[in-house]
Design an enzyme around this catalytic site. Structure first.
Site, mmCIF file in Angstrom:
data_model
loop_
_atom_site.group_PDB
_atom_site.id
_atom_site.type_symbol
_atom_site.label_atom_id
_atom_site.label_comp_id
_atom_site.label_asym_id
_atom_site.label_seq_id
_atom_site.Cartn_x
_atom_site.Cartn_y
_atom_site.Cartn_z
ATOM 1 N N GLN A 266 2.380 -6.031 -2.964
ATOM 2 C CA GLN A 266 2.725 -6.034 -1.534
ATOM 3 C C GLN A 266 4.054 -5.289 -1.320
ATOM 4 O OE1 GLN A 266 1.802 -9.471 -2.832
ATOM 5 N NE2 GLN A 266 -0.239 -8.684 -2.569
ATOM 6 N N GLY B 105 -4.239 -4.640 -4.004
ATOM 7 C CA GLY B 105 -5.266 -3.695 -4.417
ATOM 8 C C GLY B 105 -4.561 -2.423 -4.836
ATOM 9 N N HIS B 106 -4.371 -2.248 -6.136
ATOM 10 C CA HIS B 106 -3.630 -1.079 -6.612
ATOM 11 C C HIS B 106 -4.614 0.003 -7.064
ATOM 12 C CE1 HIS B 106 0.172 -3.706 -7.395
ATOM 13 N NE2 HIS B 106 -0.035 -3.443 -6.131
ATOM 14 N N ASP C 1 0.818 -1.227 0.000
ATOM 15 C CA ASP C 1 0.000 0.000 0.000
ATOM 16 C C ASP C 1 0.847 1.271 0.000
ATOM 17 O OD1 ASP C 1 -2.234 -1.720 0.278
ATOM 18 O OD2 ASP C 1 -1.908 -1.766 2.442
ATOM 19 N N LYS D 219 2.215 2.229 -5.071
ATOM 20 C CA LYS D 219 2.880 1.725 -6.291
ATOM 21 C C LYS D 219 2.012 1.955 -7.524
ATOM 22 C CE LYS D 219 3.317 -2.409 -4.464
ATOM 23 N NZ LYS D 219 2.954 -2.193 -3.057
HETATM 24 P P1 IMP Z 1 -2.424 -12.791 2.328
HETATM 25 O O1 IMP Z 1 -1.465 -12.284 1.321
HETATM 26 O O2 IMP Z 1 -3.878 -12.572 1.949
HETATM 27 O O3 IMP Z 1 -2.157 -14.221 2.723
HETATM 28 O O4 IMP Z 1 -2.242 -11.936 3.679
HETATM 29 C C1 IMP Z 1 -1.050 -12.006 4.473
HETATM 30 C C2 IMP Z 1 -0.706 -10.629 5.021
HETATM 31 O O5 IMP Z 1 -0.324 -9.779 3.962
HETATM 32 C C3 IMP Z 1 -1.875 -9.928 5.729
HETATM 33 O O6 IMP Z 1 -1.356 -9.156 6.797
HETATM 34 C C4 IMP Z 1 -2.411 -8.998 4.662
HETATM 35 O O7 IMP Z 1 -3.094 -7.894 5.203
HETATM 36 C C5 IMP Z 1 -1.128 -8.601 3.955
HETATM 37 N N1 IMP Z 1 -1.325 -8.197 2.552
HETATM 38 C C6 IMP Z 1 -1.524 -9.009 1.499
HETATM 39 N N2 IMP Z 1 -1.639 -8.293 0.369
HETATM 40 C C7 IMP Z 1 -1.483 -7.008 0.717
HETATM 41 C C8 IMP Z 1 -1.468 -5.783 -0.030
HETATM 42 O O8 IMP Z 1 -1.586 -5.743 -1.254
HETATM 43 N N3 IMP Z 1 -1.279 -4.654 0.695
HETATM 44 C C9 IMP Z 1 -1.097 -4.674 2.049
HETATM 45 N N4 IMP Z 1 -1.093 -5.780 2.778
HETATM 46 C C10 IMP Z 1 -1.292 -6.949 2.114
#
Ligand code: IMP
Length: 423
Positions: free
Chosen positions: A223, A40-41, A13, A16
């Protein structure tokens, strides 16, 4: 002509999406190489805001080609929905989007297991996005995954779904959760085939050729460094390598193809989900950052935890990724907040640390802060570097000093035009 990689330097977040969008005018091919619909971009163009999960953000630029690479985990239903939403918003992507036949599919039981495992973890839940990311990468690593290319042979695909679905249902039952219907999972995935078939390609061969032909390629990370499964705040991480190495493995481009690594960091810090967060703020200051920065998850809508910029974590992310240049985002959010601070060191059990520790020690960090003063509003939100207020310039200098990387971009608002390129 070059290959650039863009990586998040925090917990995702970082903004990007905006930087990819700004850069995409000079880039021909934009590649997503890891993660899935957990990303989520957000891209704001004029009065329209697009939120992209699987489609590379750069495709908003009409001349670019988007590639969903082999390292991405793809929920086919979500992908088709996203393509149709973009088309409804006037962005036609169908003829310039490629989907790797090697990418792994996120299917119904992956999402069900993501939920079931989080429930089973109880107080130790990771706070995942529940998009099935962990279970899909687990299947990939344990060599039982089903890939995009398998969709092209519907009979074999259905047989594999029955086989794997049956196994996963035993696991779901043991965790006390309802089974998924493998026939419904297969039907739902195969229904996307009319839309996806024209996109499915050997994207590795495509990218190698594009690189040999000297085309401009941007690898768009999802991420961030601190969510990387190897180098992040394990186990509170995602299941892919958000590190620049993950972008190479997830696209098929060789390491030596890479000309430039651009890192993206906010001028403060946020994190969604559970896990240690050394510079986290509490109380009114945290609420103020969240409200001003509209810090709510683009995928789940969850409020993000907010804190000061953490230079220990930033230096670690910059050094491990070999970042050449930094884009410092959302600096405008700090305007009028009162005196701003940054974390310069950690104190752990009375000892001063400049290195980012692994695991459990992160929970014991006492952040050492440096106060920089308040950032006043600046006329027209600075279209040139010289218009930036002194405290913001001090912040930029401090980031450069600590990381030894150049801050080449300072973002002063959500619009494309609110971006300062430092000479
Ligand atoms: P997962 O990727 O859904 O398995 O989540 C694992 C961790 O990564 C959690 O803390 C999510 O909130 C975080 N996370 C996954 N994708 C994103 C992203 O695009 N932005 C911010 N945090 C993310």
């Amino acid at each position: 002509m070059s290959v650039s990689a863009l990586v998040g330097l925090q917990w995702g977040d970082e903004g990007k999406g905006k930087i990819v969008d700004v850069l995409s005018r000079s880039v021909e091919i934009i590649v997503r190489a890891q993660g899935g619909a957990n990303a989520g971009h957000t891209v704001k163009v004029g009065d329209k805001t697009h939120i992209l999960h699987l489609v590379p953000s750069g495709v908003i630029e009409p001349r670019s080609v988007g590639v969903i690479g082999n390292g991405v985990v793809v929920d086919p239903v979500q992908l088709v929905k996203e393509i149709k939403n973009l088309e409804a918003a006037g962005v036609a992507v169908r003829n310039r989007l490629l989907l790797s036949d090697r990418a792994h599919l996120v299917l119904g039981w992956h999402k069900a297991l993501d939920v079931a495992l989080e429930v089973a973890r109880g107080a130790q839940a990771l706070g995942t996005t529940k998009r099935g990311i962990g279970p899909t990468y687990s299947d990939k690593a344990s060599r039982s995954g089903i890939r995009v290319g398998d969709l092209l042979r519907p009979d074999q695909f259905r047989a594999r779904v029955r086989e794997e679905g049956g196994l996963r249902n035993r696991l779901l039952a043991a965790l006390g959760h309802a089974p998924v219907d493998p026939e419904a999972v297969a039907d739902e995935a195969l229904q996307t085939l009319d839309d996806l078939r024209p996109l499915i390609t050997d994207t590795v061969a495509f990218l190698l050729q594009a690189h040999a032909a000297d085309r401009n390629i941007l690898l768009e990370g999802a991420q961030g460094a601190l969510l990387d499964v190897d180098l992040g705040t394990y186990p509170f991480v995602t299941s892919s390598n958000c590190h620049v190495g993950g972008l190479l493995a997830g696209s098929g481009l060789p390491p030596r193809a890479l000309d430039r690594v651009l890192g993206v960091s906010k001028a403060y810090c946020t994190r969604v989900g559970a896990g240690p967060f050394p510079s986290e703020l509490q109380g009114p200051l945290e609420s103020a950052l969240r409200e001003r920065g509209r810090e709510f998850g683009a995928t789940t809508g969850r409020p993000r935890r907010c804190g000061w910029l953490d230079l220990v974590a930033l230096r670690y992310a910059v050094l491990t990724n070999g970042v050449d240049e930094i884009a410092l985002m959302k600096s405008d959010v700090l305007v009028g907040l009162g005196p701003i601070s940054v974390v310069t060191h950690y104190r752990i059990d009375g000892q001063v640390h400049r290195d980012f520790p692994a695991g459990e020690a992160l929970w014991r960090v006492e952040p050492v802060l440096r106060e920089l003063g308040p950032i006043e509003d600046f006329v027209g939100r600075g279209s040139t570097e010289t218009e930036l207020p002194q405290v913001l310039r001090d912040l930029v200098a401090l980031v450069e000093d600590e990381t030894r990387a150049r801050v080449s971009v300072v973002s002063v608002g959500p619009e494309r035009s609110q971006t300062i390129f430092r000479s």
